[in-house]
Design a protein around this motif. Sequence first.
Motif, PDB file in Angstrom:
ATOM      1  N   ALA A 383      46.127  97.800  23.372  1.00  0.00           N
ATOM      2  CA  ALA A 383      46.314  98.616  24.577  1.00  0.00           C
ATOM      3  C   ALA A 383      45.242  99.696  24.669  1.00  0.00           C
ATOM      4  O   ALA A 383      44.722  99.981  25.755  1.00  0.00           O
ATOM      5  N   ASN A 384      44.907 100.324  23.532  1.00  0.00           N
ATOM      6  CA  ASN A 384      43.888 101.378  23.524  1.00  0.00           C
ATOM      7  C   ASN A 384      42.534 100.860  24.016  1.00  0.00           C
ATOM      8  O   ASN A 384      41.860 101.500  24.828  1.00  0.00           O
ATOM      9  N   ILE A 385      42.157  99.685  23.509  1.00  0.00           N
ATOM     10  CA  ILE A 385      40.868  99.102  23.893  1.00  0.00           C
ATOM     11  C   ILE A 385      40.905  98.614  25.339  1.00  0.00           C
ATOM     12  O   ILE A 385      39.926  98.764  26.080  1.00  0.00           O
ATOM     13  N   GLU A 386      42.031  98.058  25.754  1.00  0.00           N
ATOM     14  CA  GLU A 386      42.133  97.548  27.124  1.00  0.00           C
ATOM     15  C   GLU A 386      41.989  98.675  28.140  1.00  0.00           C
ATOM     16  O   GLU A 386      41.404  98.490  29.208  1.00  0.00           O
ATOM     17  N   PHE A 387      42.512  99.851  27.805  1.00  0.00           N
ATOM     18  CA  PHE A 387      42.369 100.991  28.705  1.00  0.00           C
ATOM     19  C   PHE A 387      40.894 101.402  28.815  1.00  0.00           C
ATOM     20  O   PHE A 387      40.409 101.761  29.889  1.00  0.00           O
ATOM     21  N   ALA A 388      40.170 101.338  27.683  1.00  0.00           N
ATOM     22  CA  ALA A 388      38.726 101.645  27.705  1.00  0.00           C
ATOM     23  C   ALA A 388      37.978 100.630  28.561  1.00  0.00           C
ATOM     24  O   ALA A 388      37.058 100.986  29.308  1.00  0.00           O
ATOM     25  N   VAL A 389      38.389  99.359  28.473  1.00  0.00           N
ATOM     26  CA  VAL A 389      37.764  98.315  29.297  1.00  0.00           C
ATOM     27  C   VAL A 389      38.009  98.601  30.770  1.00  0.00           C
ATOM     28  O   VAL A 389      37.092  98.537  31.599  1.00  0.00           O
ATOM     29  N   GLU A 390      39.260  98.952  31.115  1.00  0.00           N
ATOM     30  CA  GLU A 390      39.602  99.239  32.509  1.00  0.00           C
ATOM     31  C   GLU A 390      38.857 100.476  33.018  1.00  0.00           C
ATOM     32  O   GLU A 390      38.463 100.535  34.192  1.00  0.00           O
ATOM     33  N   ALA A 391      38.648 101.452  32.127  1.00  0.00           N
ATOM     34  CA  ALA A 391      37.939 102.675  32.520  1.00  0.00           C
ATOM     35  C   ALA A 391      36.425 102.471  32.578  1.00  0.00           C
ATOM     36  O   ALA A 391      35.698 103.369  33.010  1.00  0.00           O
ATOM     37  N   GLY A 392      35.945 101.312  32.135  1.00  0.00           N
ATOM     38  CA  GLY A 392      34.509 101.028  32.186  1.00  0.00           C
ATOM     39  C   GLY A 392      33.721 101.674  31.069  1.00  0.00           C
ATOM     40  O   GLY A 392      32.494 101.767  31.142  1.00  0.00           O
ATOM     41  N   SER A 393      34.416 102.113  30.009  1.00  0.00           N
ATOM     42  CA  SER A 393      33.720 102.777  28.905  1.00  0.00           C
ATOM     43  C   SER A 393      33.739 101.947  27.630  1.00  0.00           C
ATOM     44  O   SER A 393      33.324 102.425  26.573  1.00  0.00           O
ATOM     45  N   GLY A 394      34.245 100.708  27.718  1.00  0.00           N
ATOM     46  CA  GLY A 394      34.316  99.885  26.516  1.00  0.00           C
ATOM     47  C   GLY A 394      34.360  98.399  26.813  1.00  0.00           C
ATOM     48  O   GLY A 394      34.559  97.980  27.957  1.00  0.00           O
ATOM     49  N   ILE A 395      34.163  97.622  25.772  1.00  0.00           N
ATOM     50  CA  ILE A 395      34.245  96.162  25.819  1.00  0.00           C
ATOM     51  C   ILE A 395      35.145  95.707  24.678  1.00  0.00           C
ATOM     52  O   ILE A 395      35.097  96.269  23.579  1.00  0.00           O
ATOM     53  N   ALA A 396      35.970  94.692  24.929  1.00  0.00           N
ATOM     54  CA  ALA A 396      36.860  94.164  23.900  1.00  0.00           C
ATOM     55  C   ALA A 396      36.348  92.824  23.384  1.00  0.00           C
ATOM     56  O   ALA A 396      35.955  91.962  24.160  1.00  0.00           O
ATOM     57  N   VAL A 397      36.354  92.691  22.062  1.00  0.00           N
ATOM     58  CA  VAL A 397      36.135  91.392  21.407  1.00  0.00           C
ATOM     59  C   VAL A 397      37.338  91.203  20.490  1.00  0.00           C
ATOM     60  O   VAL A 397      37.329  91.677  19.350  1.00  0.00           O
ATOM     61  N   PRO A 398      38.414  90.570  20.980  1.00  0.00           N
ATOM     62  CA  PRO A 398      39.622  90.410  20.163  1.00  0.00           C
ATOM     63  C   PRO A 398      39.317  89.794  18.800  1.00  0.00           C
ATOM     64  O   PRO A 398      38.459  88.906  18.688  1.00  0.00           O
ATOM     65  N   TYR A 399      39.997  90.269  17.790  1.00  0.00           N
ATOM     66  CA  TYR A 399      39.735  89.832  16.412  1.00  0.00           C
ATOM     67  C   TYR A 399      39.729  88.315  16.242  1.00  0.00           C
ATOM     68  O   TYR A 399      38.831  87.767  15.596  1.00  0.00           O
TER      69      TYR A 399
END
Length: 511
Positions: A383-399
Amino acid sequence: MFIRILFLFCLLLCASESYKILAIFPTPSHSHHTLASKLVKELAKRKHEVTFVSPFPQKETVENLKEISVEEIIPIFNQQKKHLFKLNELTIFENVIFVNNIGLLVTEELLRNEKIQKLLESNEHFDLIILPQFINEGLLAIGHHFKAPVVLLSSMPLFSWSSFLLGHPTSSSYVPNIQTHYTGHMNFWQRLCNSIYDAYSILYHQWVVLPKHRRLVKKYVPGQPDLYDFLNNASLVLVNSHVSSYDATIQVPNVVEIGGFHLEEAKKLPEDLQKYLDGSKEGVVIFSMGTLLKSSSMPKEKLQALVQAFSKLKQQVLWKWDSEEMEGKPRNVKLVKWLPQSDVLAHPNVKVFITHGGLLSTMESIYHGVPTLGIPVFTDQKANIEFAVEAGSGIAVPYPELSEEKLSQALDQIINNPSYKTNALKRSKIMKDRPIHPLDYAIYWIEYVARHEGAPHLRYPGMGLAWYQRYLIDVAFFVGLALGSVFIITKQLLKLFMGTQNKQKKKTKKN
């Protein structure tokens, strides 16, 4: 600035009285301890007499702070830590069981501890008890035993079962289950799945977990109190959350958000790190999997993917590595066993932070305006990373999807696209734009509860209702029963009336 200073001055005036406080934080997680330690040290600094129960004793003596060490819990917790990387292979339903079992183990180990038993049998008096809100409901019996108001500190946004238990109005339509990768903006299928996850989590907690905590309380707490009598009696809930790190939600009066209260401006770095960061002209990539997850414990193929992706970078890589020298370490990678993470992230040469997505790490990256590349593994990390993705400040690479190709693509995008840094700085500005530091805010509310003897006026009336009353299930049942009765009576009257009419017609026809 004048208003802020005046506000802080008023708070200090209100906080002139000293209280005797018991703070119990048994979970042997360094992130949980970081938050608890920050809070109790500040309380002690403000002349409150604090007794701190923790598995990690302070390295230095702190004035007004008395410690009770429960280091015996660490080996039990470490046994469970071995399985953390495998949590990605489990369903959310299995994760719920795993997490609750850990909470039950830690709670029992604390309550049966000789030092805690001695404390419970003593004639000690406390003005306030501070407990973690983290799958440890049995600890609430300690506040009940000492007849003191209870303040709960949640290290992350509340689990769905915690919100339900405390009577907080949350809806599965816009409040994502913390163990999902959803944000508050869910489509139909996500809302459907979220509702199912919430329902399962709540039912499992109510029907399976709480009865076990209830038995622990009766077994280990003097007087054999019934846990169900004081389950939602907490005076205040401090939540480590903020709109810069999570979607905004509705809060009741006795819930206070203090997200990022452990953060402060960067301190001076050790000389070797300062020199390394200053000399990295192309920039630095920081990689850390936090304190619970050890990157050296990753499967060989995952480590190989990391090594290969890092070797292609022109940037230097600072890797928090908890083992000995790494085989095949790229020339641009520097391994460190310990990292003053928040202070390092403040350095202007840091380009991106590769993280597991733990909330403290996430908040540190937000505070310093550093884009994040998340490799989430379990619970709130997704959830923490997904919020960063939605905010445009991060990218997720699921484990489970971690590979050299995906990691290299993500790094190339986040380093070379300036929008990620721009959005990270926007989130940083939101986090810092507050009238008062969240630590001062937390202390104010703790002292407020002590001053007002539990502050019962902060509890809205619905908290005293059973869940079926709070959600109007009894009213709906009554209305349904009433409508059903009216329908049946009307049907019988119509049947009787129609029968009389038919008889009358037959009689007329016969005549």
